[in-house]
Enzyme design. Sequence first.
Site, PDB file in Angstrom:
ATOM      1  N   LYS A 264     -13.905   4.412  64.973  1.00  0.00           N
ATOM      2  CA  LYS A 264     -12.900   5.042  64.111  1.00  0.00           C
ATOM      3  C   LYS A 264     -11.730   4.089  63.888  1.00  0.00           C
ATOM      4  O   LYS A 264     -11.457   3.235  64.725  1.00  0.00           O
ATOM      5  CB  LYS A 264     -12.363   6.310  64.800  1.00  0.00           C
ATOM      6  CG  LYS A 264     -13.314   7.483  64.827  1.00  0.00           C
ATOM      7  CD  LYS A 264     -12.678   8.676  65.511  1.00  0.00           C
ATOM      8  CE  LYS A 264     -13.608   9.864  65.555  1.00  0.00           C
ATOM      9  NZ  LYS A 264     -13.932  10.430  64.240  1.00  0.00           N
ATOM     10  N   ARG A 338     -22.893  16.726  66.910  1.00  0.00           N
ATOM     11  CA  ARG A 338     -24.161  17.417  66.634  1.00  0.00           C
ATOM     12  C   ARG A 338     -25.267  16.938  67.566  1.00  0.00           C
ATOM     13  O   ARG A 338     -26.213  17.660  67.839  1.00  0.00           O
ATOM     14  CB  ARG A 338     -24.530  17.227  65.151  1.00  0.00           C
ATOM     15  CG  ARG A 338     -24.720  15.798  64.746  1.00  0.00           C
ATOM     16  CD  ARG A 338     -24.655  15.605  63.237  1.00  0.00           C
ATOM     17  NE  ARG A 338     -23.284  15.580  62.739  1.00  0.00           N
ATOM     18  CZ  ARG A 338     -22.948  15.450  61.460  1.00  0.00           C
ATOM     19  NH1 ARG A 338     -23.886  15.350  60.536  1.00  0.00           N
ATOM     20  NH2 ARG A 338     -21.692  15.425  61.100  1.00  0.00           N
TER      21      ARG A 338
HETATM   22  N1  BES Z   1     -14.720  14.674  66.247  1.00  0.00           N
HETATM   23  C1  BES Z   1     -15.008  14.249  64.933  1.00  0.00           C
HETATM   24  C2  BES Z   1     -14.562  15.241  63.876  1.00  0.00           C
HETATM   25  C3  BES Z   1     -13.084  15.282  63.584  1.00  0.00           C
HETATM   26  C4  BES Z   1     -12.471  14.268  62.894  1.00  0.00           C
HETATM   27  C5  BES Z   1     -12.339  16.373  63.956  1.00  0.00           C
HETATM   28  C6  BES Z   1     -11.115  14.332  62.599  1.00  0.00           C
HETATM   29  C7  BES Z   1     -10.993  16.453  63.652  1.00  0.00           C
HETATM   30  C8  BES Z   1     -10.386  15.427  62.976  1.00  0.00           C
HETATM   31  C9  BES Z   1     -16.512  14.057  64.754  1.00  0.00           C
HETATM   32  O1  BES Z   1     -17.176  13.596  65.867  1.00  0.00           O
HETATM   33  C10 BES Z   1     -16.688  13.033  63.700  1.00  0.00           C
HETATM   34  O2  BES Z   1     -16.310  11.926  63.917  1.00  0.00           O
HETATM   35  N2  BES Z   1     -17.257  13.446  62.573  1.00  0.00           N
HETATM   36  C11 BES Z   1     -17.456  12.561  61.472  1.00  0.00           C
HETATM   37  C12 BES Z   1     -18.822  12.827  60.905  1.00  0.00           C
HETATM   38  C13 BES Z   1     -19.246  11.805  59.893  1.00  0.00           C
HETATM   39  C14 BES Z   1     -19.507  10.474  60.563  1.00  0.00           C
HETATM   40  C15 BES Z   1     -20.508  12.307  59.212  1.00  0.00           C
HETATM   41  C16 BES Z   1     -16.353  12.867  60.440  1.00  0.00           C
HETATM   42  O3  BES Z   1     -16.013  14.025  60.251  1.00  0.00           O
HETATM   43  O4  BES Z   1     -15.843  11.911  59.866  1.00  0.00           O
HETATM   44 MN    MN Z   2     -17.175  11.498  66.019  1.00  0.00          MN
END
Ligand code: BES
Ligand code: MN
Length: 499
Positions: A264, A338
Amino acid sequence: MNFDLKTLDLAAAASEKCDLLIVLLPDGFKPGKDALSALAAHALKNGDLTTKAGKHLQMYQVPAVAARRVVLLGQGDGSARATRQALQAVGAALKAPQTKRAVLCFAAASVQAAVASAAVQAVAEATYVYTATKTKAEARSLTRCIVGVPDAPEVRADFDAGVALVAGVEFAREWGNRPANHATPSLLAAAAKTLGKLPRIQCKVHGPAEVARLGMGAFLAVARGSEEPLRFIELRYNGAPKDKAPVVLVGKGITFDTGGISIKPAPEMDEMKFDMCGAASVLGTFRALGELQPAINVVGLIPACENMPDGRSVKPGDVVTSMSGQTIEILNTDAEGRLVLCDALTYAARFKPAAVVDIATLTGACVIALGGVRSGLFANNDDLAAALQQAGESAQDPCWRMPLDDDYADGLKSNFADMGNVAGRAGGSITAAKFLQKYVGDMPWAHLDIAGTAWKGGAAKGATGRPVGLLVNYLLDQAKVSPAIKPAVSKRSPRAKTA
Ligand code: BES
Ligand code: MN
Ligand code: ZN
């Protein structure tokens, strides 16, 4: 903090010795012959106060009133929602260091049971302080709060439920807020173990070897990159006969989400310590169940690990085999929630559940769709969806149903496995739910995406404790239609004490 319920009219409230007396004045307030009534009537008549929810007037050392400070507070239409809104407006007075004893007194002729519970929650919410990793932080100053209503026995059950709910919400907030190095998978498991001391609750914790034996290849893949060993937490609450099918709650327990190799960006990455708020909501719900002892069976499952980049990390393109036997091409290691959930959902089937509800900070896309007001609700069963939606409304912890058309699953196709773990950017919260749905078979299942509601960012950064209110309300509704068994006597329920 201790909450107490008392029958109090305004005349009696005037002789309650405390640091802060809050008098809630609903629309159409009818003054009595007492000093506080006269004061309120006067202020309303002169237009210095209205009964609009949150409007207030603060006074000091009022003659014939034992409280040091008095706040006259508009309560609007007197609903649970307006009461909460009103008390939020005087949050600073409740939180002030000199406020150790407070009395809330309802000036209405009658108070709905739900209002007493909402008041307790609003006071707790306003006065919570995080202290775990601060050396100079003052603990919560409010130690005792008396809630005065016209008829205490009438609202007793809801009041007690409100106090239990506060204990659950605060447990969830506390674990949500702890930094990832103070809330590792092992520490989370230790917290779950403490819940096993409550009546009718048992807790088992599985480590990496056991999870490998179970064949949870997707969960293991996420945990690979971390020095912290994974934990699979299994909680049971047995309040109904053994043959009664349980509700299974599954909470995402990523104690820190860096994204892994699909790392990230740096800004706000600290907030990924909140990526275990689904798990925290399951723990908080069990904390409340331990207090409430409803006639229902509940299982809590928490796959807990960190998502880290490392030489051993799972890589984009790697294919893993989930516990269900289905293979997954991990196209993006940041779609890890997931992956840990799918194996826990497969495990959930062994309980032959009446319903499975997973709770997860799953997608940024859900934050875009619904913001911080409503959690995303996905379900393969209309009755379950309706029950959860209703529970959310009455707990003031609302959610909103999202679609699950099969066409949304098209993007999950993979050339190298049974499915990919991501689809395109479009409809990201829905495609995530479609991924999970591949693991629930025909169990009645719902998924709550709490990415927008589990915590607040900015100056008020911190966990909200949501959706513990929704979950506890839903479970209490289920208990109403299920037969009771003899109350547990072996372990004594500790009195609800928060922080
Ligand atoms: N924990 C995150 C989701 C999230 C992101 C919650 C920002 C709250 C704020 C999750 O694990 C994630 O990173 N999801 C990705 C999925 C994507 C790679 C398909 C997302 O939402 O960007
Ligand atoms: Mn994630
Ligand atoms: Zn995540």
